[in-house]
Design a protein around this motif. Structure first.
Motif, PDB file in Angstrom:
ATOM      1  N   ARG A 178     -21.231 -24.129   2.200  1.00 21.83           N
ATOM      2  CA  ARG A 178     -20.582 -23.776   0.931  1.00 21.83           C
ATOM      3  C   ARG A 178     -21.571 -23.081   0.008  1.00 21.83           C
ATOM      4  O   ARG A 178     -21.254 -22.055  -0.610  1.00 21.83           O
ATOM      5  CB  ARG A 178     -20.034 -25.045   0.268  1.00 21.83           C
ATOM      6  CG  ARG A 178     -19.394 -24.816  -1.099  1.00 21.83           C
ATOM      7  CD  ARG A 178     -19.074 -26.132  -1.785  1.00 21.83           C
ATOM      8  NE  ARG A 178     -20.256 -26.969  -1.988  1.00 21.83           N
ATOM      9  CZ  ARG A 178     -21.149 -26.768  -2.955  1.00 21.83           C
ATOM     10  NH1 ARG A 178     -21.005 -25.759  -3.811  1.00 21.83           N
ATOM     11  NH2 ARG A 178     -22.188 -27.573  -3.073  1.00 21.83           N
ATOM     12  N   LEU A 192     -12.918 -25.231  -1.748  1.00 23.94           N
ATOM     13  CA  LEU A 192     -13.167 -23.952  -1.074  1.00 23.94           C
ATOM     14  C   LEU A 192     -11.993 -22.989  -1.228  1.00 23.94           C
ATOM     15  O   LEU A 192     -12.147 -21.786  -1.024  1.00 23.94           O
ATOM     16  CB  LEU A 192     -13.440 -24.176   0.414  1.00 23.94           C
ATOM     17  CG  LEU A 192     -14.668 -25.012   0.772  1.00 23.94           C
ATOM     18  CD1 LEU A 192     -14.693 -25.280   2.264  1.00 23.94           C
ATOM     19  CD2 LEU A 192     -15.940 -24.338   0.317  1.00 23.94           C
ATOM     20  N   ALA A 235     -15.313 -25.055   5.684  1.00 32.31           N
ATOM     21  CA  ALA A 235     -14.045 -25.776   5.842  1.00 32.31           C
ATOM     22  C   ALA A 235     -13.987 -26.490   7.188  1.00 32.31           C
ATOM     23  O   ALA A 235     -13.540 -27.646   7.276  1.00 32.31           O
ATOM     24  CB  ALA A 235     -12.874 -24.803   5.703  1.00 32.31           C
ATOM     25  N   GLU A 236     -14.435 -25.820   8.235  1.00 28.77           N
ATOM     26  CA  GLU A 236     -14.450 -26.452   9.567  1.00 28.77           C
ATOM     27  C   GLU A 236     -15.356 -27.683   9.569  1.00 28.77           C
ATOM     28  O   GLU A 236     -15.025 -28.715  10.170  1.00 28.77           O
ATOM     29  CB  GLU A 236     -14.919 -25.442  10.611  1.00 28.77           C
ATOM     30  CG  GLU A 236     -13.936 -24.305  10.868  1.00 28.77           C
ATOM     31  CD  GLU A 236     -14.471 -23.317  11.892  1.00 28.77           C
ATOM     32  OE1 GLU A 236     -15.591 -23.554  12.423  1.00 28.77           O
ATOM     33  OE2 GLU A 236     -13.777 -22.334  12.170  1.00 28.77           O
ATOM     34  N   TYR A 275     -16.154 -29.549   6.910  1.00 32.35           N
ATOM     35  CA  TYR A 275     -15.501 -30.603   6.137  1.00 32.35           C
ATOM     36  C   TYR A 275     -14.452 -31.318   6.984  1.00 32.35           C
ATOM     37  O   TYR A 275     -14.353 -32.557   6.968  1.00 32.35           O
ATOM     38  CB  TYR A 275     -14.838 -30.012   4.893  1.00 32.35           C
ATOM     39  CG  TYR A 275     -15.750 -29.900   3.694  1.00 32.35           C
ATOM     40  CD1 TYR A 275     -16.385 -31.013   3.161  1.00 32.35           C
ATOM     41  CD2 TYR A 275     -15.957 -28.663   3.077  1.00 32.35           C
ATOM     42  CE1 TYR A 275     -17.218 -30.909   2.055  1.00 32.35           C
ATOM     43  CE2 TYR A 275     -16.786 -28.541   1.967  1.00 32.35           C
ATOM     44  CZ  TYR A 275     -17.420 -29.671   1.466  1.00 32.35           C
ATOM     45  OH  TYR A 275     -18.242 -29.559   0.368  1.00 32.35           O
ATOM     46  N   GLU A 276     -13.670 -30.565   7.719  1.00 27.94           N
ATOM     47  CA  GLU A 276     -12.621 -31.177   8.549  1.00 27.94           C
ATOM     48  C   GLU A 276     -13.227 -32.051   9.635  1.00 27.94           C
ATOM     49  O   GLU A 276     -12.695 -33.133   9.950  1.00 27.94           O
ATOM     50  CB  GLU A 276     -11.748 -30.077   9.162  1.00 27.94           C
ATOM     51  CG  GLU A 276     -10.851 -29.384   8.122  1.00 27.94           C
ATOM     52  CD  GLU A 276     -10.186 -28.139   8.663  1.00 27.94           C
ATOM     53  OE1 GLU A 276     -10.541 -27.712   9.790  1.00 27.94           O
ATOM     54  OE2 GLU A 276      -9.319 -27.572   7.962  1.00 27.94           O
ATOM     55  N   ALA A 336     -21.351 -28.893   5.791  1.00 25.17           N
ATOM     56  CA  ALA A 336     -20.314 -28.316   4.936  1.00 25.17           C
ATOM     57  C   ALA A 336     -20.893 -27.923   3.582  1.00 25.17           C
ATOM     58  O   ALA A 336     -20.617 -26.824   3.061  1.00 25.17           O
ATOM     59  CB  ALA A 336     -19.177 -29.313   4.768  1.00 25.17           C
ATOM     60  N   ARG A 375     -12.341 -34.485   1.216  1.00 28.07           N
ATOM     61  CA  ARG A 375     -11.141 -33.662   0.991  1.00 28.07           C
ATOM     62  C   ARG A 375     -11.268 -32.856  -0.303  1.00 28.07           C
ATOM     63  O   ARG A 375     -10.823 -31.709  -0.377  1.00 28.07           O
ATOM     64  CB  ARG A 375      -9.902 -34.553   0.949  1.00 28.07           C
ATOM     65  CG  ARG A 375      -9.490 -35.126   2.309  1.00 28.07           C
ATOM     66  CD  ARG A 375      -8.076 -35.693   2.241  1.00 28.07           C
ATOM     67  NE  ARG A 375      -7.673 -36.287   3.511  1.00 28.07           N
ATOM     68  CZ  ARG A 375      -7.484 -37.590   3.707  1.00 28.07           C
ATOM     69  NH1 ARG A 375      -7.667 -38.452   2.716  1.00 28.07           N
ATOM     70  NH2 ARG A 375      -7.110 -38.050   4.891  1.00 28.07           N
ATOM     71  N   LEU A 394     -13.301 -29.936   0.458  1.00 31.38           N
ATOM     72  CA  LEU A 394     -12.534 -28.958   1.213  1.00 31.38           C
ATOM     73  C   LEU A 394     -11.590 -28.185   0.298  1.00 31.38           C
ATOM     74  O   LEU A 394     -11.488 -26.940   0.393  1.00 31.38           O
ATOM     75  CB  LEU A 394     -11.723 -29.688   2.307  1.00 31.38           C
ATOM     76  CG  LEU A 394     -10.834 -28.826   3.212  1.00 31.38           C
ATOM     77  CD1 LEU A 394     -11.634 -27.768   3.944  1.00 31.38           C
ATOM     78  CD2 LEU A 394     -10.084 -29.725   4.213  1.00 31.38           C
ATOM     79  N   ARG A 395     -10.928 -28.903  -0.622  1.00 26.46           N
ATOM     80  CA  ARG A 395     -10.017 -28.220  -1.546  1.00 26.46           C
ATOM     81  C   ARG A 395     -10.754 -27.249  -2.470  1.00 26.46           C
ATOM     82  O   ARG A 395     -10.204 -26.236  -2.893  1.00 26.46           O
ATOM     83  CB  ARG A 395      -9.260 -29.254  -2.384  1.00 26.46           C
ATOM     84  CG  ARG A 395      -8.227 -30.049  -1.592  1.00 26.46           C
ATOM     85  CD  ARG A 395      -7.286 -30.818  -2.514  1.00 26.46           C
ATOM     86  NE  ARG A 395      -7.972 -31.855  -3.279  1.00 26.46           N
ATOM     87  CZ  ARG A 395      -8.107 -33.114  -2.899  1.00 26.46           C
ATOM     88  NH1 ARG A 395      -7.601 -33.506  -1.730  1.00 26.46           N
ATOM     89  NH2 ARG A 395      -8.727 -33.998  -3.657  1.00 26.46           N
TER      90      ARG A 395
END
Length: 394
Positions: free
Chosen positions: A356, A391, A365-366, A368-369, A352, A385, A388-389
């Protein structure tokens, strides 16, 4: 007193009676008696010796009661206990024997860790259960089975010698390392760090280094733990949020631990028999030398990871080496994508971050999830998280 002397006393008593359960019960009875007597009588001149002597007497009394039932084995053990045991026992040898007994290869790795914490660390069954995130009855059964296996398999209470020692020592060091890792980044729960497990692993590492000062991998493991532990205060914010190494306030690093760890690394270099723990310690020594993340000698770290891959190759080592890659995020991502670590949350976290940096927010994002889904530690999950936010378009 209990924390400092429980493991020592149990180790001595196992040498007396050859029975772990009996030794534990006798030592617990001795501490119970101390709680009853000492508030009124005051501390004896040698509290540790008082505990060992009282526990030894309790064990002899127990064996005497057994012998009244004409238990020949109990009678023989009783005579041995009466005639051969000194007041406090050979402490260093007994502790070392106990460590190697707990870490016998016949036991599973979880059992080795749990038994080491119980018998050498003096942690209660409830505390160990919390460390493993299992119910207390489950951990109690695990400990009973481990001690039963030692008894039934007649696992010797001794330090192995000759050809046995290298394999057994590796097992001991691996257990201490596992305890430290679980403390450094708890596998689940609200807190990032378990201070008690870190402290216990370092205590055991110091004990091993004292007892086996000529074993470079013992020294290497101690140096590694000290250098990693030196950063603990800077690893989280006041609210418990995770802070990445590159963003840590290095003024908060414990310089005494850094100096001690670096001195041990230099000692290992003089010995000249490098191994996995020594190399990992050297990597952390390079980090501790840099006044800032930008000043880190990443090329030296990559060279050390290459050396580590040569002596102890693993996908996780390869992942860490990719993080240190100096030729850019695109090269690092290619190295990471070649690894088979789908179940490891840090694999996805590294992907991730690289995606980025390469300006590929959808793929980042994928990743990170995927990382969030694979960790049960709340501090790590919240850190991911936040990534992820970040992004999301402003």
């Amino acid at each position: 007193m209990f924390r400092e002397e429980y493991g020592r006393a149990v180790a001595v008593l196992v040498g007396v009676c050859g029975d772990i359960d009996l030794a534990e019960e006798a030592v617990q009875e001795a501490f119970t008696e101390a709680v009853r007597r000492w508030p009124s009588s005051g501390l004896p001149p040698s509290p540790a010796g008082w505990i060992v002597t009282t526990a030894r007497n309790r064990a002899i009394d127990r064996l005497r009661r057994e012998s009244t039932r004409k238990d020949r084995q109990a009678q023989a053990t009783l005579l041995h206990a009466r005639d051969e045991v000194p007041e406090e026992g050979p402490v260093r040898d007994d502790r070392l024997r106990m460590i190697f007994t707990c870490c016998h290869p016949a036991l599973s790795t979880p059992a080795r860790v749990a038994l080491t914490l119980r018998l050498l660390g003096g942690l209660t069954t409830a505390e160990i259960a919390r460390a493993f995130l299992v119910p207390e009855p489950t951990m109690a059964q695990r400990l009973v089975r481990a001690k039963g296996k030692i008894r039934d398999a007649r696992i010797p209470y001794r330090v192995p010698d000759g050809a046995e020692l290298p394999d057994r020592l590796r097992s001991v060091l691996a257990v201490v390392y596992l305890v430290f890792n679980e403390g450094h980044t708890a596998s689940s729960g609200e807190r990032l760090v378990r201070d008690d497990l870190c402290a216990e692993a370092i205590r055991l590492g110091r004990l091993l280094a004292e007892l086996m000062p000529d074993e470079p991998e013992v020294l290497g493991l101690l140096a590694l733990m000290l250098l990693v532990e030196s950063r603990r205060a800077a690893r989280t914010t006041a609210g418990g949020a995770l802070v990445r190494l590159s963003e840590q306030d290095r003024a908060r690093w414990d310089r005494e631990l850094v100096a001690e760890g670096q001195a041990i690394v230099r000692r290992c270099l003089r010995i000249g028999r490098p191994g996995p723990y020594q190399i990992q310690a050297a990597i952390n020594a390079v980090h501790s030398d840099a006044p800032s993340a930008d000043d880190t000698d990443w090329r030296q770290i990559v060279l050390l990871y290459d050396q580590l891959m040569a002596v102890a190759p693993s996908p996780v080592v390869a992942l860490n080496r990719a993080v240190a890659e100096v030729d850019g995020a695109d090269v690092a991502l290619g190295l990471v994508d070649a690894l088979d670590l789908d179940g490891y949350h840090l694999f996805h976290a590294v992907r991730a971050d690289l995606l980025r940096r390469l300006g590929r927010p959808g793929e980042a994002a994928e990743a990170y999830e995927a990382a969030i889904a694979r960790t049960a530690n709340d501090a790590e999950r919240e850190h991911l998280r936040r990534g992820l936010r970040s992004l999301a378009p402003s």
